[in-house]
Design a protein around this motif. Structure first.
Motif, PDB file in Angstrom:
ATOM      1  N   ASP A  32      -6.560  -0.221  -4.225  1.00 27.65           N
ATOM      2  CA  ASP A  32      -6.724  -0.385  -2.776  1.00 27.65           C
ATOM      3  C   ASP A  32      -5.755   0.548  -2.055  1.00 27.65           C
ATOM      4  N   GLY A  33      -5.989   0.718  -0.757  1.00 26.02           N
ATOM      5  CA  GLY A  33      -5.222   1.707   0.004  1.00 26.02           C
ATOM      6  C   GLY A  33      -3.739   1.403   0.101  1.00 26.02           C
ATOM      7  N   ARG A  34      -3.431   0.132   0.252  1.00 32.01           N
ATOM      8  CA  ARG A  34      -2.027  -0.232   0.435  1.00 32.01           C
ATOM      9  C   ARG A  34      -1.203   0.066  -0.825  1.00 32.01           C
ATOM     10  N   LYS A  35      -1.736  -0.386  -1.947  1.00 35.42           N
ATOM     11  CA  LYS A  35      -1.058  -0.138  -3.228  1.00 35.42           C
ATOM     12  C   LYS A  35      -0.994   1.368  -3.500  1.00 35.42           C
ATOM     13  N   GLY A  36      -2.089   2.036  -3.163  1.00 36.08           N
ATOM     14  CA  GLY A  36      -2.154   3.479  -3.373  1.00 36.08           C
ATOM     15  C   GLY A  36      -1.070   4.207  -2.610  1.00 36.08           C
ATOM     16  N   LEU A  37      -0.904   3.842  -1.349  1.00 37.18           N
ATOM     17  CA  LEU A  37       0.107   4.492  -0.515  1.00 37.18           C
ATOM     18  C   LEU A  37       1.504   4.222  -1.061  1.00 37.18           C
ATOM     19  N   GLU A  38       1.702   2.977  -1.462  1.00 38.73           N
ATOM     20  CA  GLU A  38       3.003   2.580  -2.017  1.00 38.73           C
ATOM     21  C   GLU A  38       3.352   3.441  -3.242  1.00 38.73           C
ATOM     22  N   LEU A  39       2.399   3.547  -4.155  1.00 36.75           N
ATOM     23  CA  LEU A  39       2.627   4.362  -5.358  1.00 36.75           C
ATOM     24  C   LEU A  39       2.800   5.832  -5.000  1.00 36.75           C
ATOM     25  N   ALA A  40       2.012   6.285  -4.043  1.00 34.11           N
ATOM     26  CA  ALA A  40       2.053   7.690  -3.644  1.00 34.11           C
ATOM     27  C   ALA A  40       3.443   8.063  -3.128  1.00 34.11           C
ATOM     28  N   LEU A  41       4.054   7.140  -2.396  1.00 38.44           N
ATOM     29  CA  LEU A  41       5.366   7.411  -1.814  1.00 38.44           C
ATOM     30  C   LEU A  41       6.491   7.277  -2.831  1.00 38.44           C
ATOM     31  N   GLU A  42       6.232   6.439  -3.832  1.00 38.06           N
ATOM     32  CA  GLU A  42       7.257   6.082  -4.808  1.00 38.06           C
ATOM     33  C   GLU A  42       7.583   7.198  -5.796  1.00 38.06           C
ATOM     34  N   LYS A  43       6.556   7.911  -6.242  1.00 38.88           N
ATOM     35  CA  LYS A  43       6.776   8.901  -7.305  1.00 38.88           C
ATOM     36  C   LYS A  43       6.340  10.286  -6.862  1.00 38.88           C
ATOM     37  N   ASN A  44       6.700  11.280  -7.656  1.00 38.39           N
ATOM     38  CA  ASN A  44       6.231  12.632  -7.381  1.00 38.39           C
ATOM     39  C   ASN A  44       4.944  12.897  -8.141  1.00 38.39           C
ATOM     40  N   TRP A  45       3.890  13.173  -7.398  1.00 38.15           N
ATOM     41  CA  TRP A  45       2.585  13.432  -7.998  1.00 38.15           C
ATOM     42  C   TRP A  45       2.230  14.893  -7.819  1.00 38.15           C
ATOM     43  N   ASP A  46       1.459  15.406  -8.778  1.00 41.83           N
ATOM     44  CA  ASP A  46       1.006  16.781  -8.629  1.00 41.83           C
ATOM     45  C   ASP A  46      -0.250  16.832  -7.779  1.00 41.83           C
ATOM     46  N   VAL A  47      -1.096  15.821  -7.953  1.00 38.74           N
ATOM     47  CA  VAL A  47      -2.314  15.722  -7.150  1.00 38.74           C
ATOM     48  C   VAL A  47      -2.620  14.239  -6.940  1.00 38.74           C
ATOM     49  N   ILE A  48      -3.194  13.926  -5.779  1.00 44.92           N
ATOM     50  CA  ILE A  48      -3.674  12.566  -5.540  1.00 44.92           C
ATOM     51  C   ILE A  48      -5.166  12.637  -5.232  1.00 44.92           C
ATOM     52  N   LEU A  49      -5.956  11.835  -5.965  1.00 42.54           N
ATOM     53  CA  LEU A  49      -7.376  11.693  -5.646  1.00 42.54           C
ATOM     54  C   LEU A  49      -7.495  10.456  -4.789  1.00 42.54           C
ATOM     55  N   LEU A  50      -8.096  10.607  -3.642  1.00 45.10           N
ATOM     56  CA  LEU A  50      -8.093   9.526  -2.670  1.00 45.10           C
ATOM     57  C   LEU A  50      -9.499   9.241  -2.164  1.00 45.10           C
ATOM     58  N   ASP A  51      -9.986   8.048  -2.467  1.00 48.79           N
ATOM     59  CA  ASP A  51     -11.294   7.632  -1.962  1.00 48.79           C
ATOM     60  C   ASP A  51     -11.179   7.360  -0.470  1.00 48.79           C
ATOM     61  N   LEU A  52     -12.286   7.584   0.233  1.00 47.44           N
ATOM     62  CA  LEU A  52     -12.262   7.390   1.684  1.00 47.44           C
ATOM     63  C   LEU A  52     -12.358   5.908   2.054  1.00 47.44           C
ATOM     64  N   MET A  53     -13.365   5.230   1.485  1.00 51.61           N
ATOM     65  CA  MET A  53     -13.582   3.832   1.826  1.00 51.61           C
ATOM     66  C   MET A  53     -12.821   2.951   0.840  1.00 51.61           C
ATOM     67  N   LEU A  54     -11.739   2.370   1.325  1.00 52.32           N
ATOM     68  CA  LEU A  54     -10.885   1.557   0.452  1.00 52.32           C
ATOM     69  C   LEU A  54     -10.561   0.237   1.125  1.00 52.32           C
ATOM     70  N   PRO A  55     -10.402  -0.826   0.358  1.00 55.18           N
ATOM     71  CA  PRO A  55      -9.950  -2.077   0.972  1.00 55.18           C
ATOM     72  C   PRO A  55      -8.484  -1.995   1.390  1.00 55.18           C
ATOM     73  N   LYS A  56      -8.118  -2.820   2.344  1.00 56.18           N
ATOM     74  CA  LYS A  56      -6.741  -2.988   2.849  1.00 56.18           C
ATOM     75  C   LYS A  56      -6.264  -1.850   3.752  1.00 56.18           C
ATOM     76  N   LEU A  57      -6.444  -0.613   3.287  1.00 57.44           N
ATOM     77  CA  LEU A  57      -6.047   0.524   4.116  1.00 57.44           C
ATOM     78  C   LEU A  57      -7.017   1.650   3.751  1.00 57.44           C
ATOM     79  N   ASN A  58      -7.737   2.200   4.734  1.00 62.06           N
ATOM     80  CA  ASN A  58      -8.720   3.222   4.357  1.00 62.06           C
ATOM     81  C   ASN A  58      -8.064   4.555   4.019  1.00 62.06           C
ATOM     82  N   GLY A  59      -8.870   5.411   3.383  1.00 64.16           N
ATOM     83  CA  GLY A  59      -8.343   6.671   2.859  1.00 64.16           C
ATOM     84  C   GLY A  59      -7.759   7.577   3.932  1.00 64.16           C
ATOM     85  N   ILE A  60      -8.358   7.574   5.104  1.00 62.38           N
ATOM     86  CA  ILE A  60      -7.862   8.433   6.191  1.00 62.38           C
ATOM     87  C   ILE A  60      -6.444   8.006   6.570  1.00 62.38           C
TER      88      ILE A  60
END
Ligand code: CA
Length: 224
Positions: A32-60
């Motif tokens: 889901d978007g919220r967990k995704g954002l949390e993980l995205a901020l937490e670690k260094n990623w080389d690429v993030i694949l992000l779906d647009l329609m997500l529960p909790k927080l949308n991709g945009i």
């Protein structure tokens, strides 16, 4: 290479994860978007694949919030319908997008393009000016003093840049005004003194070592 996959459709996520692992990438899923954002901020990623329609927080929203603080490459996964067009019209800062359904080869190709682009950027020589323990990066506009990052306002940056470009050269208040303020704006020359004082305060917060010297009756200088 670490890739975060933020996709709520489990079957699709599973498929992408397996394919990416097969290619040798380290992958982490978020559903889901919220967990995704949390993980995205937490670690260094080389690429993030992000779906647009997500529960909790949308991709945009995830993209916007993430890009506000970190510049990680994002490939948006969008549905092949009118939403895609609308999203593309928005300036949300995604680096690329891929419409569903997609061939996995196409996704892999886009990931490779992004990674290659990142590698090129990493290998660019950093553009910095140095003076004593100061290092001014003129691309990121960040100032480091030793290991410490010092935050500068735009005018402070411009002023420091001017000094560091002119080491050992005495700069009169007039020269500084001309370079940093619009000379015709009728600014009093003591504005320069005020800004030099601010800048000194930031540079010399922890010790008395002088970076910017006052030359009486003339102006200021950064002298080696
Ligand atoms: Ca979805």
């Amino acid at each position: 290479m670490n890739i975060l996959v933020i996709e709520d459709e489990e079957a699709l996520s599973e498929f992408i994860l397996l394919e990416l692992m097969h290619e040798g990438y380290n992958v982490t899923p978020a559903y889901d978007g919220r967990k995704g954002l949390e993980l995205a901020l937490e670690k260094n990623w080389d690429v993030i694949l992000l779906d647009l329609m997500l529960p909790k927080l949308n991709g945009i929203e995830v993209c916007r919030r993430l890009k506000a603080v970190k510049d990680i490459p994002i490939i948006m996964i969008t549905a092949r319908d009118s939403i895609m067009d609308r999203v593309l019209g928005l300036d949300i800062g995604a680096d690329d997008y891929i419409p569903k359904p997609f061939a996995i080869e196409e996704l892999l190709a886009r990931i490779r393009v992004i990674i290659r682009r990142q590698e090129k950027l990493k290998n660019l020589p950093e553009m910095t000016l140095s003076f004593k323990d100061l290092e001014l990066n003129i691309e990121s506009r960040l100032l480091k003093k030793g290991e410490h990052l010092i935050e500068l306002t735009k005018k402070e940056y411009d002023l420091l840049f001017l000094f560091m470009k002119n080491i050992n050269r005495v700069l009169t208040r007039e020269i500084i005004l001309e370079n940093i303020w619009d000379y015709h704006a009728d600014i009093e020359t003591n504005v320069v003194d005020v800004y030099v004082m601010h800048l000194r305060g930031k540079l010399e917060a922890n010790d008395k070592e002088g970076y910017i010297q006052t030359i009486r009756g003339m102006g200021y200088v950064m002298r080696e």
